[in-house]
Design a protein around this motif. Structure first.
Motif, PDB file in Angstrom:
ATOM      1  N   LYS A 206       2.786  14.533  84.597  1.00 17.54           N
ATOM      2  CA  LYS A 206       3.650  14.656  85.469  1.00 17.54           C
ATOM      3  C   LYS A 206       4.897  15.320  85.361  1.00 17.54           C
ATOM      4  CE  LYS A 206       2.409  10.565  88.174  1.00 17.54           C
ATOM      5  NZ  LYS A 206       3.028   8.821  88.563  1.00 17.54           N
ATOM      6  N   TYR A 298      13.561  12.880  99.520  1.00 14.58           N
ATOM      7  CA  TYR A 298      12.234  12.879  99.827  1.00 14.58           C
ATOM      8  C   TYR A 298      12.108  13.972 101.144  1.00 14.58           C
ATOM      9  CZ  TYR A 298      12.537   8.527  97.442  1.00 14.58           C
ATOM     10  OH  TYR A 298      12.502   7.301  96.366  1.00 14.58           O
ATOM     11  N   PRO A 299      10.678  14.640 100.961  1.00 12.72           N
ATOM     12  CA  PRO A 299       9.436  14.121  99.928  1.00 12.72           C
ATOM     13  C   PRO A 299       9.775  15.215  98.741  1.00 12.72           C
ATOM     14  CG  PRO A 299       8.971  15.886 101.664  1.00 12.72           C
ATOM     15  CD  PRO A 299      10.357  15.408 101.987  1.00 12.72           C
ATOM     16  N   ARG A 302       9.415  13.554  95.181  1.00  8.65           N
ATOM     17  CA  ARG A 302       7.914  13.312  95.086  1.00  8.65           C
ATOM     18  C   ARG A 302       7.226  14.574  94.577  1.00  8.65           C
ATOM     19  NH1 ARG A 302       7.944   9.964  99.612  1.00  8.65           N
ATOM     20  NH2 ARG A 302       8.275   7.561  99.147  1.00  8.65           N
ATOM     21  N   GLN A 303       7.444  15.542  95.092  1.00  6.41           N
ATOM     22  CA  GLN A 303       6.694  16.693  94.976  1.00  6.41           C
ATOM     23  C   GLN A 303       6.916  17.201  93.368  1.00  6.41           C
ATOM     24  OE1 GLN A 303       8.411  19.442  98.042  1.00  6.41           O
ATOM     25  NE2 GLN A 303       7.062  18.508  99.461  1.00  6.41           N
ATOM     26  N   ASN A 305       8.225  15.073  90.976  1.00  6.13           N
ATOM     27  CA  ASN A 305       7.759  13.792  90.211  1.00  6.13           C
ATOM     28  C   ASN A 305       9.161  13.280  89.377  1.00  6.13           C
ATOM     29  OD1 ASN A 305       4.941  13.769  90.424  1.00  6.13           O
ATOM     30  ND2 ASN A 305       4.853  15.584  88.916  1.00  6.13           N
ATOM     31  N   TYR A 307      10.880  10.842  89.615  1.00  2.00           N
ATOM     32  CA  TYR A 307      11.283   9.401  88.729  1.00  2.00           C
ATOM     33  C   TYR A 307      10.926   9.481  87.456  1.00  2.00           C
ATOM     34  CZ  TYR A 307      11.024   4.568  87.949  1.00  2.00           C
ATOM     35  OH  TYR A 307      11.163   3.442  87.456  1.00  2.00           O
TER      36      TYR A 307
END
Length: 395
Positions: A206, A298-299, A302-303, A305, A307
């Motif tokens: 990731k 978001y998003p 997430r795209q 990574n 976190y």
């Protein structure tokens, strides 16, 4: 020796900062932090009101306890379909599910900072906690609170407080534990080596696919205050969990805290190009970093990574400074455990002014425990620490 004297103050500022901090030494969530929360809350229109109790002896302040008054919905721990059922009951008959509560602790802290001054003997500490309990009970009666509760009392290291509460007829119910990552490592490689092979591979993959992220560490919020608040609310909206007023921050919280704590409050900012994609608020202590709040866009988050990127940034931050613990809060337990954290149980102690209703609440309390409804916690096996907390809650 004269008996300790207890009093209620309407504002945290009425207690001298040095006296407060002698009771809770080394805490980033100190007098300045609580004063900042109080400042942000004032005039916000929130249904929450803050105050504090203190006990004094011949040497000055010997114990302190912040508290807040609010209306508590009994269905607050419920999630998913149960919460929707609770919402329907609340709309039809709000008095059935609402209680006025004087809650010792803070909605903006994961620990009950009811503390006694360092150096007190055990009997003095017990007397100080008893005096706190008595003055808080009196204040609850004066303001018409149905229940006195002590929020997030640690399962370890607070035996005098727990004993005082149990002796006064309080019952316990499971609260959400907080996650702590111990970092006895020489560097990042040693930390990664402590994880499973599958987790190491996932983290590295990731990070490699995160793309170009610019990480900025800063203390102030000039020019981005509104974005920080928006990202926090965006993350709350994405969550499957909802704890109502207990997770709503007052307007101006981030600005007030950063101004009050100075270099002890660090914002880790994650930029994708010119876009602020995520932030962490970190509170810095000598041997602990508290990952206080995380906000993501978001998003985009997430795209990239973010976190995992933010997790490893925080780990490196601690390792580079020789800080031994990273505390990461009361959500997303599955990921935190996978990344090496342990859970520290805590308990909410409560007592209704009406003895019959207290019996009913105590009998029903296992069905209203916060740790019963979190999906990650429900999937976990019981640990010795959680079993001990459960025994205390059943006492």
């Amino acid at each position: 020796m004269n008996a300790p004297r207890a009093r209620i103050v309407e504002r945290i500022a009425e207690i001298a900062p040095e006296a407060w901090d002698r009771c809770c030494p080394g805490e980033a969530e100190n007098h300045a932090y609580y004063s900042a929360c109080e400042q942000a809350l004032a005039g916000s229109g929130s249904g929450i009101a803050m105050g504090a109790a203190c006990v004094e002896d011949a040497l000055g302040v010997s114990a302190i306890a912040p508290f807040f008054l609010f209306t508590y919905r009994l269905d607050t721990p419920f999630q998913g379909g149960l919460r929707r059922f609770g919402d329907a009951v609340f709309r039809l008959a709000p008095r059935l599910v609402c209680l006025k509560v004087l809650c010792v602790g803070s909605p903006y802290a994961e620990r009950c900072h009811a503390c006694v001054r360092n150096g007190l003997e055990s009997d003095q500490s017990a007397s100080a906690f008893a005096a706190l309990g008595e003055i808080l009970d009196q204040h609850a009666r004066s303001v018409g609170a149905d229940v006195v509760a002590w929020k997030d009392v640690a399962a370890q290291g607070a035996s005098d407080l727990r004993d005082a509460l149990l002796s006064r007829g309080f019952a316990g119910v499971g609260s959400l534990p907080f996650a702590v990552l111990d970092l006895p490592f020489a560097g990042e490689a040693d930390y990664l080596a402590s994880l499973s092979a599958a987790t190491r591979k996932d983290i590295r993959r990731k990070l490699a696919k995160a793309g170009e992220i610019r990480v900025e560490m800063r203390h102030g919020l000039e020019g981005i205050e509104s974005e920080i608040a928006e990202l926090y609310e965006s993350t709350r909206a994405e969550s499957d969990l909802d704890y109502g007023d207990l997770e709503v921050l007052p307007p101006g919280y981030f600005k007030a805290v950063s101004a009050a704590l100075g270099e002890r409050a660090v914002f880790a900012l994650y930029w994708v190009g010119q876009t602020l994609a995520a932030f962490n608020l970190l509170l810095i202590e000598n041997d602990r970093v508290i990952d206080k709040f995380l906000g993501m866009r978001y998003p985009l988050a997430r795209q990239h990574n973010l976190y995992v990127v933010s997790w490893m940034t925080n780990v490196r931050f601690c390792l580079e400074r020789g800080i031994a613990r990273l505390q990461t809060g009361q959500t997303a337990y599955a990921s935190k455990l996978r990344f090496g954290s342990r859970l520290v149980p805590s308990t909410v102690f409560f007592r209704h002014r009406n003895a019959a209703l207290q019996w009913a609440l105590k009998s029903a309390s296992p069905w209203f425990a916060f740790d019963r409804f979190d999906p990650d916690l429900r999937a976990l096996p019981r640990t010795p620490a959680r079993e001990q907390a459960a025994r205390e809650q059943a006492a």
